[in-house]
Design a protein around this motif. Structure first.
Motif, PDB file in Angstrom:
ATOM      1  N   GLU A  11      -0.665  11.609  -3.176  1.00 41.31           N
ATOM      2  CA  GLU A  11      -0.079  11.112  -4.584  1.00 41.31           C
ATOM      3  C   GLU A  11       0.298  10.083  -4.493  1.00 41.31           C
ATOM      4  OE1 GLU A  11       2.905  14.395  -4.045  1.00 41.31           O
ATOM      5  OE2 GLU A  11       1.456  16.178  -4.714  1.00 41.31           O
ATOM      6  N   ALA A  12       0.596   9.690  -3.680  1.00 37.06           N
ATOM      7  CA  ALA A  12       1.033   7.917  -3.768  1.00 37.06           C
ATOM      8  C   ALA A  12      -0.341   7.554  -4.366  1.00 37.06           C
ATOM      9  CB  ALA A  12       1.630   7.996  -2.413  1.00 37.06           C
ATOM     10  N   ILE A  13      -1.224   7.251  -3.917  1.00 34.61           N
ATOM     11  CA  ILE A  13      -2.822   6.747  -3.987  1.00 34.61           C
ATOM     12  C   ILE A  13      -2.910   7.123  -5.464  1.00 34.61           C
ATOM     13  CG2 ILE A  13      -5.264   6.212  -3.629  1.00 34.61           C
ATOM     14  CD1 ILE A  13      -4.476   6.776  -0.736  1.00 34.61           C
ATOM     15  N   LYS A  58       1.683   8.532  -7.857  1.00 37.32           N
ATOM     16  CA  LYS A  58       2.658   9.985  -8.276  1.00 37.32           C
ATOM     17  C   LYS A  58       3.937  10.161  -6.899  1.00 37.32           C
ATOM     18  CE  LYS A  58       0.267  13.007 -11.607  1.00 37.32           C
ATOM     19  NZ  LYS A  58      -0.445  14.106 -12.011  1.00 37.32           N
ATOM     20  N   PRO A  59       4.067   8.275  -6.476  1.00 36.71           N
ATOM     21  CA  PRO A  59       5.153   9.145  -5.200  1.00 36.71           C
ATOM     22  C   PRO A  59       6.221   9.508  -5.036  1.00 36.71           C
ATOM     23  CG  PRO A  59       5.779   6.268  -6.708  1.00 36.71           C
ATOM     24  CD  PRO A  59       4.389   7.738  -7.221  1.00 36.71           C
ATOM     25  N   HIS A  60       6.385   9.944  -3.504  1.00 32.86           N
ATOM     26  CA  HIS A  60       7.362  10.666  -3.064  1.00 32.86           C
ATOM     27  C   HIS A  60       9.041  10.213  -2.340  1.00 32.86           C
ATOM     28  CE1 HIS A  60       9.677  14.226  -1.766  1.00 32.86           C
ATOM     29  NE2 HIS A  60       9.883  13.780  -0.489  1.00 32.86           N
ATOM     30  N   HIS A  61       9.638  10.396  -2.747  1.00 39.34           N
ATOM     31  CA  HIS A  61      10.358   9.240  -2.182  1.00 39.34           C
ATOM     32  C   HIS A  61      11.865  10.682  -2.013  1.00 39.34           C
ATOM     33  CE1 HIS A  61       9.442   6.271  -4.631  1.00 39.34           C
ATOM     34  NE2 HIS A  61       9.011   6.820  -6.066  1.00 39.34           N
ATOM     35  N   PRO A  89      15.916   4.983   2.386  1.00 39.91           N
ATOM     36  CA  PRO A  89      15.539   6.858   1.621  1.00 39.91           C
ATOM     37  C   PRO A  89      14.644   6.703   0.634  1.00 39.91           C
ATOM     38  CG  PRO A  89      17.649   5.456   1.084  1.00 39.91           C
ATOM     39  CD  PRO A  89      16.340   4.521   2.147  1.00 39.91           C
ATOM     40  N   ALA A  90      14.209   5.708  -0.049  1.00 33.92           N
ATOM     41  CA  ALA A  90      13.379   6.050  -1.057  1.00 33.92           C
ATOM     42  C   ALA A  90      11.727   5.714  -0.186  1.00 33.92           C
ATOM     43  CB  ALA A  90      12.847   4.097  -1.509  1.00 33.92           C
ATOM     44  N   LEU A 109       0.634  -1.093   0.318  1.00 33.36           N
ATOM     45  CA  LEU A 109       0.034  -0.303  -0.111  1.00 33.36           C
ATOM     46  C   LEU A 109       0.927   1.326  -0.092  1.00 33.36           C
ATOM     47  CD1 LEU A 109      -2.338  -0.925   3.206  1.00 33.36           C
ATOM     48  CD2 LEU A 109      -2.954  -0.976   0.447  1.00 33.36           C
ATOM     49  N   PRO A 110       0.525   2.182  -0.395  1.00 31.81           N
ATOM     50  CA  PRO A 110       1.275   3.489  -0.265  1.00 31.81           C
ATOM     51  C   PRO A 110       1.355   4.157   1.332  1.00 31.81           C
ATOM     52  CG  PRO A 110      -0.738   3.863  -2.409  1.00 31.81           C
ATOM     53  CD  PRO A 110      -1.219   2.655  -0.987  1.00 31.81           C
TER      54      PRO A 110
END
Length: 327
Positions: free
Chosen positions: A301-303, A306-309, A152-153, A140-141
């Motif tokens: 955004e991840a859902i 467009k996930p942030h890392h 870090p990812a 899941l996000p």
């Protein structure tokens, strides 16, 4: 006579589109023109249409539910963060479920299995400490708030502890204080260590003795005051509001008026401590609700794919009150 519920076909008829197009417009899906979406939204508002949550979930494959997984049993940190999360998610009609793990790894694993089985859309992970934590392994996000993931990812949102401590010391220096002591919490807590290091670096020659590490408690604040007074400080910077309130109480007992003799700063801007202190504390506000809002935004955004890392560090701010400025 009981009024019949407004249906999707009623909205579609008023907007002059098919039921399928109306559904896409209301769920913000599909390739539709902005004019068509606006027309459907106006029709829905005019008719007072309320979407069927069950149908919405079935059609989208989502539950429109997000979990806040926390180890903060008292709610001191998780409740303000949750308010920020809900500020963002409620606008998208997502519900938030609070899950308290009580620092129990088995309880955390049980919650995670249940949340995955229930099909929540995502999880915000938080707690009462800022120390790095192992990532959770779920399909899941996930966004980590306050305490960053060791991976870090992953997407993590944290506060700038060092920046907050620096602001407090600079404030004391600007007031002309030249002998500044620092009292804080356990040395093995990341927040205590970072705040102490920033205080040492910023105070420079104005530092009065070495930082004292102890508990996050008023009792420790009172005990540590007796120790630092041997150094004859004119200011005491504290790593938490609890410690600072204990410091103020002990200084008053010993006949050292605050801030006339000794100025005192706290950290957290916890109202139950900062405002009840005598005098009210100059302290660093952690901005926990903003932290929750940023975490929720990253989760949405991840859902959406467009996930942030990486780690996003938010600034925190000094709130000045009578413990440094006087009445």
């Amino acid at each position: 006579m009981k009024r019949s519920a407004v249906r999707m076909v009623d909205v579609a008829a008023l907007a002059g589109v098919s039921a399928g197009t109306a559904s896409k417009a209301l769920n913000n899906t599909g390739q539709l023109s902005q004019d068509t979406r606006d027309r459907v939204l106006r029709a829905a508002a005019h008719l007072g249409f309320t979407p069927d949550a069950r149908g919405r979930a079935l059609s989208s494959g989502r539950t429109y539910t997000v979990a806040l997984l926390t180890s903060d049993s008292t709610g001191r940190f998780s409740i303000p963060i949750m308010r920020g999360v809900e500020d963002v998610l409620s606008a998208g009609e997502l519900a938030t479920v609070l899950c308290d793990t009580r620092d129990d790894p088995l309880r955390e694993r049980t919650y995670l299995r249940s949340l995955v089985a229930r099909g929540v859309d995502g999880i915000v992970v938080t707690g009462r400490r800022t120390d790095l934590r192992p990532p959770i392994n779920v399909p899941l996000p996930v966004v980590y708030a306050l305490a960053a993931s060791t991976d870090p990812a992953d997407a993590s949102v944290i506060i700038d502890d060092a920046g907050g401590a620096t602001a407090a010391i600079k404030h004391l220096l600007a007031l002309g204080r030249t002998r500044i002591a620092h009292i804080t919490g356990p040395a093995d807590h990341r927040s205590a260590a970072e705040r102490a290091q920033a205080a040492v670096t910023t105070a420079g020659d104005a530092l009065c003795g070495e930082p004292l590490f102890g508990e996050w408690s008023e009792r420790w604040g009172r005990q540590a005051t007796d120790l630092v007074l041997r150094q004859r400080p004119d200011a005491i910077s504290c790593g938490s509001d609890q410690i600072a309130r204990g410091v103020c109480d002990r200084l008053r007992e010993l006949g050292h008026p605050v801030p006339e003799d000794i100025a005192v700063t706290g950290f957290d801007n916890w109202p139950v401590m900062a405002l009840a202190s005598r005098p009210p504390l100059t302290t660093v506000d952690l901005g926990l609700e903003d932290l929750g809002r940023r975490a929720a935004t990253l989760l949405l955004e991840a859902i959406a794919g467009k996930p942030h890392h990486g780690v996003l560090e938010l600034p925190i701010h000094l709130i000045t009150r009578e413990s440094t400025l006087g009445p």
